[in-house]
Write an enzyme that holds these catalytic residues in place. Structure first.
Site, short mmCIF file in Angstrom:
data_model
loop_
_atom_site.label_atom_id
_atom_site.label_comp_id
_atom_site.label_asym_id
_atom_site.label_seq_id
_atom_site.Cartn_x
_atom_site.Cartn_y
_atom_site.Cartn_z
N ASP A 9 0.79 -1.25 0.00
CA ASP A 9 0.00 0.00 0.00
C ASP A 9 0.82 1.29 0.00
OD1 ASP A 9 -1.88 -1.96 0.25
OD2 ASP A 9 -2.81 -1.18 2.06
N ASP A 50 -4.80 -0.71 -1.80
CA ASP A 50 -6.21 -0.53 -1.47
C ASP A 50 -6.92 -0.01 -2.72
OD1 ASP A 50 -6.20 -1.39 1.12
OD2 ASP A 50 -6.56 0.58 2.03
N HIS A 52 -10.71 0.80 -3.00
CA HIS A 52 -12.03 0.80 -2.39
C HIS A 52 -13.12 1.39 -3.28
CE1 HIS A 52 -10.31 -0.47 1.35
NE2 HIS A 52 -9.68 0.66 1.59
N HIS A 56 -17.47 2.32 0.75
CA HIS A 56 -16.81 1.34 1.61
C HIS A 56 -17.19 1.54 3.08
CE1 HIS A 56 -13.49 -1.03 3.42
NE2 HIS A 56 -13.73 -1.78 2.36
N HIS A 97 -10.35 7.18 1.49
CA HIS A 97 -9.00 7.01 0.95
C HIS A 97 -8.97 5.93 -0.12
CE1 HIS A 97 -9.30 3.93 4.11
NE2 HIS A 97 -8.44 3.23 3.38
N LYS A 122 -7.01 -4.73 -3.41
CA LYS A 122 -7.77 -5.31 -2.31
C LYS A 122 -8.73 -4.29 -1.72
CE LYS A 122 -4.01 -4.26 0.96
NZ LYS A 122 -4.66 -3.40 1.95
N CYS A 176 -2.04 -2.73 7.69
CA CYS A 176 -1.99 -3.56 6.49
C CYS A 176 -0.71 -4.40 6.39
CB CYS A 176 -2.16 -2.70 5.24
SG CYS A 176 -3.80 -1.94 5.16
#
Length: 234
Positions: A9, A50, A52, A56, A97, A122, A176
């Site tokens: 990330d 990430d 999203h 989310h 984010h 993810k 993470c």
């Protein structure tokens, strides 16, 4: 031994100066991470991101006040796996984010992307948090359960490549990166976290608690200088 490096990330929204969920000093990790990416001892180099949806569950503005303050408030999250709908856990709320398709979701340009062999996107399921590149927040590792959350079956790919050892770097160390390293161990790989190649949301007690969890899971804490002796190569 066949080793994989997972760069977790290293995205614009997690890095100063403009990231919506910027982790202190995250951008300064790039030289250390790039040196590891260049290391010949790694068979596979992975970058997680990430990715999203705007709705989310972890985004504070998606919940009604007064229980919607980022960092301080939590909500109750339900396991999306079939047959596990009664399983719940608290979820810390974050600023919006790394929304898919936005500049904040992009890998920072300081990272040598030419060295990355595989990208793992993810956190794609609006219903559940996914810190780890392997599994969602409830630990669902099965690719059929996880298919709406992540676009790569990372455990399957690493196994197909004959990977035995996984080294994790990036942000955030207490979320993470920790979760990815723990799940790597849970998935049957020898797992290490490179401590000087990560930064944390909560660098004090948050990181101390993370280290306790890592050690309990059998994850080794190493420095970037120690990687040479562990993976070989030049």
């Amino acid at each position: 031994m066949k080793a994989a490096l997972i760069v977790v990330d290293m995205q614009e929204d997690f890095c100063p100066p403009n990231g919506s969920l910027a982790v202190h000093e995250a951008r300064t990790l790039a030289p250390t991470i790039n040196a590891l990416l260049s290391h010949k001892g790694f068979t596979l180099r992975v970058a997680s991101q990430d990715n999203h949806p705007a709705d989310h569950i972890s985004f504070a503005p998606n919940h009604p006040p007064p229980n919607n303050l980022p960092f301080t408030c939590t909500i109750t999250m339900t396991n999306p796996a079939p047959g596990k709908e009664t399983e719940t856990k608290p979820q810390r709320l974050w600023p919006v984010h790394c929304v898919a398709g936005t500049p904040g979701a992009a890998l920072i340009p300081e990272i040598d992307a030419a060295k990355i062999d595989l990208y793992v996107r993810k956190g794609m399921d609006a219903r559940v948090e996914m810190y780890s590149a392997f599994a969602d927040a409830f630990g669902n590792l099965d690719k059929e359960v996880n298919r709406s959350s992540v676009d790569v079956d990372l455990r399957g790919v690493l196994s197909e490549q004959g990977i035995t050892d996984v080294f994790c770097v990036g942000v955030a160390g207490d979320y993470c990166v920790k979760s990815t390293a723990v799940d790597a161990a849970r998935a049957g790989f020898r797992s290490f976290l490179v401590e000087d190649a990560t930064r944390c949301v909560d660098p004090g007690e948050g990181w101390e608690e993370a280290k306790r969890e890592l050690k309990a899971a059998g994850v080794g804490l190493v420095s970037s200088a120690e990687v040479e002796g562990l993976v070989g190569g030049v």
